[in-house]
Enzyme design. Structure first.
Site, mmCIF file in Angstrom:
data_model
loop_
_atom_site.group_PDB
_atom_site.id
_atom_site.type_symbol
_atom_site.label_atom_id
_atom_site.label_comp_id
_atom_site.label_asym_id
_atom_site.label_seq_id
_atom_site.Cartn_x
_atom_site.Cartn_y
_atom_site.Cartn_z
ATOM 1 N N GLU A 106 -20.359 -3.993 11.035
ATOM 2 C CA GLU A 106 -21.633 -2.895 11.294
ATOM 3 C C GLU A 106 -22.391 -4.138 12.736
ATOM 4 O O GLU A 106 -22.256 -3.256 13.538
ATOM 5 C CB GLU A 106 -21.136 -1.723 10.762
ATOM 6 C CG GLU A 106 -20.656 -1.010 9.774
ATOM 7 C CD GLU A 106 -20.756 -1.244 8.766
ATOM 8 O OE1 GLU A 106 -19.392 -0.743 8.367
ATOM 9 O OE2 GLU A 106 -20.014 -2.792 8.608
ATOM 10 N N LYS B 58 1.215 -1.351 0.131
ATOM 11 C CA LYS B 58 -0.050 -0.062 -0.238
ATOM 12 C C LYS B 58 0.582 1.120 0.264
ATOM 13 O O LYS B 58 2.010 1.266 0.792
ATOM 14 C CB LYS B 58 -0.933 -0.214 1.657
ATOM 15 C CG LYS B 58 -2.431 1.213 0.847
ATOM 16 C CD LYS B 58 -2.945 0.552 2.056
ATOM 17 C CE LYS B 58 -4.519 1.713 2.117
ATOM 18 N NZ LYS B 58 -5.433 1.104 2.895
ATOM 19 N N ARG C 134 -26.254 -0.094 7.481
ATOM 20 C CA ARG C 134 -25.722 -1.483 7.599
ATOM 21 C C ARG C 134 -25.995 -2.465 8.508
ATOM 22 O O ARG C 134 -26.049 -3.600 8.974
ATOM 23 C CB ARG C 134 -24.534 -1.835 7.153
ATOM 24 C CG ARG C 134 -24.300 -1.388 5.739
ATOM 25 C CD ARG C 134 -22.272 -0.737 5.351
ATOM 26 N NE ARG C 134 -21.704 -2.135 5.885
ATOM 27 C CZ ARG C 134 -20.939 -2.884 5.300
ATOM 28 N NH1 ARG C 134 -20.555 -2.705 3.330
ATOM 29 N NH2 ARG C 134 -20.019 -3.093 4.874
#
Length: 607
Positions: free
Chosen positions: A350, A267, A378
């Protein structure tokens, strides 16, 4: 530009360098997701080299890693407009390009969508690139099971493993694979080999064992799990080696699947500051390319919450914080450092975060769940079933509520009020100032009468001189006037105060009220004020259906009180990307357009 399909390995490497330069230059000016895109350059180039995505389909999970894909699919000339109003969007979107088969702003959706596309179009290859954080999401794991079970032969799943989700990787698939390392069969094999080494007493053989353990972990584990789900497994590949990538992709291009490829990437690759601080450059505001600095010193509501929750945590050992993959984004970085045993990052899960907090609450703890408004959607079922029905005292810090700006329609927090105002047992608060947020947090610490929501915008701190202290359930008049009553909640108090003088210049005056407690309503105030004003305006930065304004209308209707309620809110849920300030003005919640909306509603009432 030479056609990507005919590029040699040398040309792909050259193109990768050019793409990285474009990414860094554009994101430094516009802000955006830099680290993840720098890490996926070679992989995206090689995918476009091998497959024809004018016929086949390429999906990203999450779509913030699709910048390179956008550059390769006819959006290169407009790429400088990334995340700007009317420009290139921050995520994949079929309305932007036919090269984007599915919208992607929330994690965990691409595998399910890809499976549907693959089943409906068996003649197409469907490639899904998914990150190491997204694949641990429950939605993704359900999809993997379904893909293998349905034997989707045209499906290719590529795990972009950079060992770095938005924040620190937690609960990831690699940990699931790691269970093999303590299995009975592996431990027996390991002990047998150690016995041989002990007899030989050779350092060289000992090093060989360590390498063997590493190989087992990186080869047999995913192979065993994924093949049991029906996938053919390939990997682990070097995601920055075009020769290795092209060799494998060409090999599996015409192979029957489903196929799973594990690719390791770095990354932030190619930009030293992003390599050193991957999390900072995951999603970043405009910055200086030479130094990597954003030069932002302003306090946000998220950072104020972060500072205050640390203070509360020092005073009360029963306080726990929970977030879902956004530790720094929700301001919780310092709490995680100071109180690691009371800080939980569930990763992109979540629903689990909400129910987990409910479990804590049943044991007398004081959980604070800090999640962006758009992602908390969600967990709708858990908010009802696990928290509301049991009336558990869980405190929800709903961050990024309202218009978020450059991240656009998948990230705006427009539905949280409709959700929380309609679910029984929830108390709903919205601070209009940063000082009021601090007072609400102090109040929330000992609140034990059920679930509590505190709604905060993606904004910098704001305060009012000589403002009254927060009182639960009581609204405060900020300015006194005649004819019109402006009931403002949260961020909209600043907006109405900013245009007060201009309204007066146009002959519109009124009383301005800070309604910081949205549920329960200040019923006494509503009954006392009803005969005093010709119009009652309710201003909120949310979707107008089932809104705060709707709850006030219901209050009067249930009592057969005839009063004119003028709702000032957002009339649509799909607010596009752009600067937050521009969008507030454009959609009538700020400045001149807010004045026009108020004038129109007053004029309509006179007809």
């Amino acid at each position: 530009m030479k056609n990507i399909h005919s590029m040699s390995i040398e040309e792909i490497n050259k193109k990768a360098k050019e793409v990285r330069e474009t990414l860094i230059e554009t994101v430094s000016k516009n802000g955006g997701h830099l680290s993840s895109n720098l890490g996926i350059v070679e992989l995206t180039l090689c995918l476009h080299n091998v497959f024809d995505f004018s016929k086949d389909r390429l999906l990203f999970d999450v779509g913030h890693q699709s910048y390179v894909h956008k550059l390769l699919t006819g959006r290169d000339k407009k790429f400088s407009t990334l995340r700007q109003r009317g420009g290139i969007g921050p995520f994949t979107d079929p309305k932007e390009s036919s090269a984007d088969p599915f919208i992607s702003g929330h994690a965990g959706t691409a595998l399910s969508a890809g499976a549907g596309i693959a089943m409906a179009s068996p003649e197409k290859k469907v490639v899904v690139v998914i990150g190491d954080a997204s694949i641990s999401n429950g939605h993704s794991l359900e999809a993997l099971n379904n893909i293998g079970g349905n034997k989707l032969k045209n499906m290719i799943v590529i795990l972009n493993d950079n060992e770095m989700s938005i924040g620190k990787n937690v609960g990831s698939l690699s940990r699931f694979f790691g269970k093999f390392m303590v299995s009975e069969k592996y431990m027996s094999l390991r002990d047998d080999i150690k016995g041989i080494i002990k007899k030989i007493k050779a350092n060289k053989v000992s090093n060989t064992l360590e390498r063997m353990e590493f190989s087992l972990k990186n080869f047999f584990l995913p192979l065993s799990m994924l093949e049991s789900l029906g996938f053919k497994f390939f990997g682990v590949l070097d995601g920055h080696n075009p020769e290795e990538l092209l060799s494998t992709l060409n090999k599996i291009k015409n192979m029957e699947g489903p196929i799973f490829i594990h690719v390791k990437t770095q990354k932030g690759k190619g930009y030293s500051y992003a390599e050193q601080d991957k999390e900072k450059f995951h999603g970043i505001s405009p910055f200086d390319m030479k130094t990597g600095n954003t030069n932002s010193t302003v306090k946000t509501y998220s950072s104020i919450f972060g500072s205050e929750i640390v203070k509360l945590g020092e005073e009360d050992n029963d306080i726990y914080v929970i977030c879902s993959g956004m530790v720094k984004g929700t301001g919780l970085g310092e709490f995680f450092k100071k109180f690691p045993t009371r800080a939980i990052d569930t990763g992109i899960a979540e629903g689990h975060a909400v129910t987990f907090a409910g479990g804590l609450a049943t044991q007398g703890k004081k959980p604070y769940v800090a999640i962006y408004s758009t992602f908390l959607q969600r967990a709708y079922s858990q908010l009802i079933h696990d928290i509301s029905l049991q009336n558990l005292s869980v405190r929800f810090i709903v961050d990024r509520a309202g218009i978020v700006g450059e991240d656009g329609k998948t990230h705006n927090g427009l539905y949280d009020l409709s959700i929380f105002l309609t679910i029984p047992n929830y108390t709903v608060l919205a601070p209009a100032t940063s000082k009021e947020l601090v007072e609400m947090l102090e109040f929330s610490k000992d609140f034990q009468e059920g679930p509590l929501m505190i709604r905060i915008p993606r904004e910098v701190e704001y305060n009012i001189d000589k403002a009254k202290k927060f009182e639960f359930g009581k609204w405060h008049e900020i300015k006194k006037g005649k004819k019109n009553l402006f009931i403002a909640t949260g961020s909209m108090l600043k907006e109405i105060l900013d245009i007060e003088d201009r309204l007066k210049a146009r002959g519109i005056e009124g009383t301005i009220v800070n309604a910081s407690t949205l549920k329960p309503l200040d019923e006494k105030y509503l009954l006392d004020c009803v005969k005093e004003y010709e119009n009652i305006f309710v201003l909120e930065e949310a979707y107008e259906k089932n809104s705060f304004g709707s709850s006030i209308m219901e209050f009067y209707n249930e009592r057969d009180i005839d009063v004119r309620i003028r709702k000032i809110a957002l009339k649509e849920g799909a607010i596009p990307h752009g600067k937050r300030s521009e969008l507030l003005e454009e959609f009538g919640l700020r400045g001149e357009n807010l004045i026009k909306r108020i004038e129109e509603k007053i004029d309509a009432g006179k007809k």
